[in-house]
Design an enzyme around this catalytic site. Structure first.
Site, PDB file in Angstrom:
ATOM      1  N   ASN A  91     -21.502   3.406   8.405  1.00 51.97           N
ATOM      2  CA  ASN A  91     -20.748   4.629   8.699  1.00 51.97           C
ATOM      3  C   ASN A  91     -20.708   4.818  10.221  1.00 51.97           C
ATOM      4  OD1 ASN A  91     -19.898   7.263   9.098  1.00 51.97           O
ATOM      5  ND2 ASN A  91     -21.133   8.127   7.441  1.00 51.97           N
TER       6      ASN A  91
ATOM      7  N   CYS B 246     -17.224  13.430  11.634  1.00 55.07           N
ATOM      8  CA  CYS B 246     -16.575  12.254  11.016  1.00 55.07           C
ATOM      9  C   CYS B 246     -15.080  12.437  10.800  1.00 55.07           C
ATOM     10  CB  CYS B 246     -17.275  11.890   9.710  1.00 55.07           C
ATOM     11  SG  CYS B 246     -18.989  11.447   9.966  1.00 55.07           S
TER      12      CYS B 246
ATOM     13  N   HIS C 244     -12.397   7.912   5.413  1.00 55.11           N
ATOM     14  CA  HIS C 244     -13.592   7.778   6.249  1.00 55.11           C
ATOM     15  C   HIS C 244     -14.604   6.889   5.525  1.00 55.11           C
ATOM     16  CE1 HIS C 244     -17.191   8.487   8.409  1.00 55.11           C
ATOM     17  NE2 HIS C 244     -17.683   9.377   7.571  1.00 55.11           N
TER      18      HIS C 244
END
Ligand code: UT7
Length: 316
Positions: free
Chosen positions: A263, A99, A233
């Protein structure tokens, strides 16, 4: 973005979960899922081609692709992306930092430019978590979505809007099992699904991205109230709120665009940036802090002044 939207209600039809739990714990209402005929590389090509159009360019000198969901272990996808968008021949490679991949890829691109190896780099982040998440595991299946984002980074002049002013990168391999997909040697047989120790990751994310974002703000001598955009993020709206509070950046500076995309791992920051620009929340000149956290463990932050950008959107 892939066209197909999967709502919380749809997931709750076959998983022991409900819309209220997912929204309250994560801020997610829906996510996109690539149809079987659309690959991570297809998403990457669409985003990369869009970034070229947005930048008004026909060529770039290099391509760096961040992904943790490659269509195959070997070769990297970046050369194929470069070839398919008409940039065959340029240096092109993948970056694997889960990520945090977009921050790592952007830092790598900035390094290529600083070293005089390239004057312009196409930074692309693309993910298809729907291919590695166990659809019967409620603790992960509700979180992730597919998507891609890209930008062109170019050599500029000091002080120009868009200037990257500071980076902070780090990792902790002792916690490699917190976010994990087993390889063929670790697990020769059976399905190899993604697993995440959610609560442990949550606590580490709060610590690491707060301190990492603080380091780039200190490097730039930016006091918290002068930050115009804080783009973390997009893993969980609660993490974004908590870190923004800890950093004491203005509440309207925290960009949270997770609701309709979930996500999207490495793709989450460029997608959030595009949404924030289109929504009028990210304006040219804004002091912008990007920060991410993910498997590895890895984390990273960047500080820049926001340039004038018009995102190009594609659905496939
Ligand atoms: O992108 C890479 C970085 N990733 C992250 O930063 C993610 C960080 N972690 C998180 O965002 C959160 O930890 C999660 C959203 C993954 C989970 O939220 P949480 O508040 O930490 O919940 P939890 O894991 O502590 O689970 C609480 C309860 C458990 O039940 P019991 O043991 O209390 O009975 C879970 O089994 O919630 C249960 N649960 C669910 N219930 C309904 C877990 N998933 C679900 C679900 N629906 N989908």
């Amino acid at each position: 973005m892939p066209r197909t939207e999967i709502s919380n209600a749809l997931l709750a039809e076959h998983l022991d979960t409900d819309d209220d739990w997912i929204r309250t714990r994560t801020g997610i209402a829906a996510r996109r899922r690539a149809t079987p005929d659309v690959s991570m590389t297809d998403l990457a090509c669409a985003a990369a081609a869009g970034a070229l159009r947005s930048a008004g360019r026909t060529t770039v000198d290099a391509l760096v692709l961040a992904t943790s969901t490659p269509d195959r272990p070997c070769p990297a996808a970046a050369p194929e992306v470069a070839h398919r968008i008409g940039q065959g021949g340029i240096p092109a490679f993948d970056v694997s930092a889960v990520c945090s991949g977009f921050i790592y890829a952007t830092a790598t691109a900035a390094g290529l430019i600083a070293a005089g190896i390239a004057d312009s780099v196409l930074v692309t982040a693309a993910e298809t978590y729907s291919r590695i998440v166990d659809p019967s595991d409620r603790s992960t299946a509700v979180l992730f979505g597919d998507g891609a984002g890209a930008l062109v980074l170019r050599r500029g002049t000091a002080g120009e809007p868009g200037s990257l002013l500071a980076f902070d990168l780090g990792s902790d391999g002792a916690a490699r099992d917190f976010i994990h997909v087993p390889g063929a040697r670790e697990q020769p047989e059976g399905d190899r699904w993604f697993t995440m120790a959610g609560r442990k990751v949550y606590l580490r994310a709060l610590q690491q991205i707060t301190s990492s974002a603080l380091r780039v703000m200190e490097d730039c001598a930016w006091s918290p109230e002068t930050v115009g955009a804080f783009v973390a993020h997009q893993a969980n709206a609660r993490i974004i709120d908590a870190v923004a509070n800890r950093l004491r950046v203005p509440s309207d500076a925290a960009v949270c665009e997770i609701a309709r995309v979930g996500n999207t791992a490495a793709a989450s920051i460029p997608l959030a940036l595009a949404d924030a620009v289109d929504g009028g929340r990210l304006k040219p000149g804004a002091r912008t802090v990007l920060t991410a956290f993910g498997g590895g463990l890895t984390w990273g932050s960047a500080a820049l002044t926001w340039p004038s950008v018009t995102p190009v959107r594609t659905e496939i």
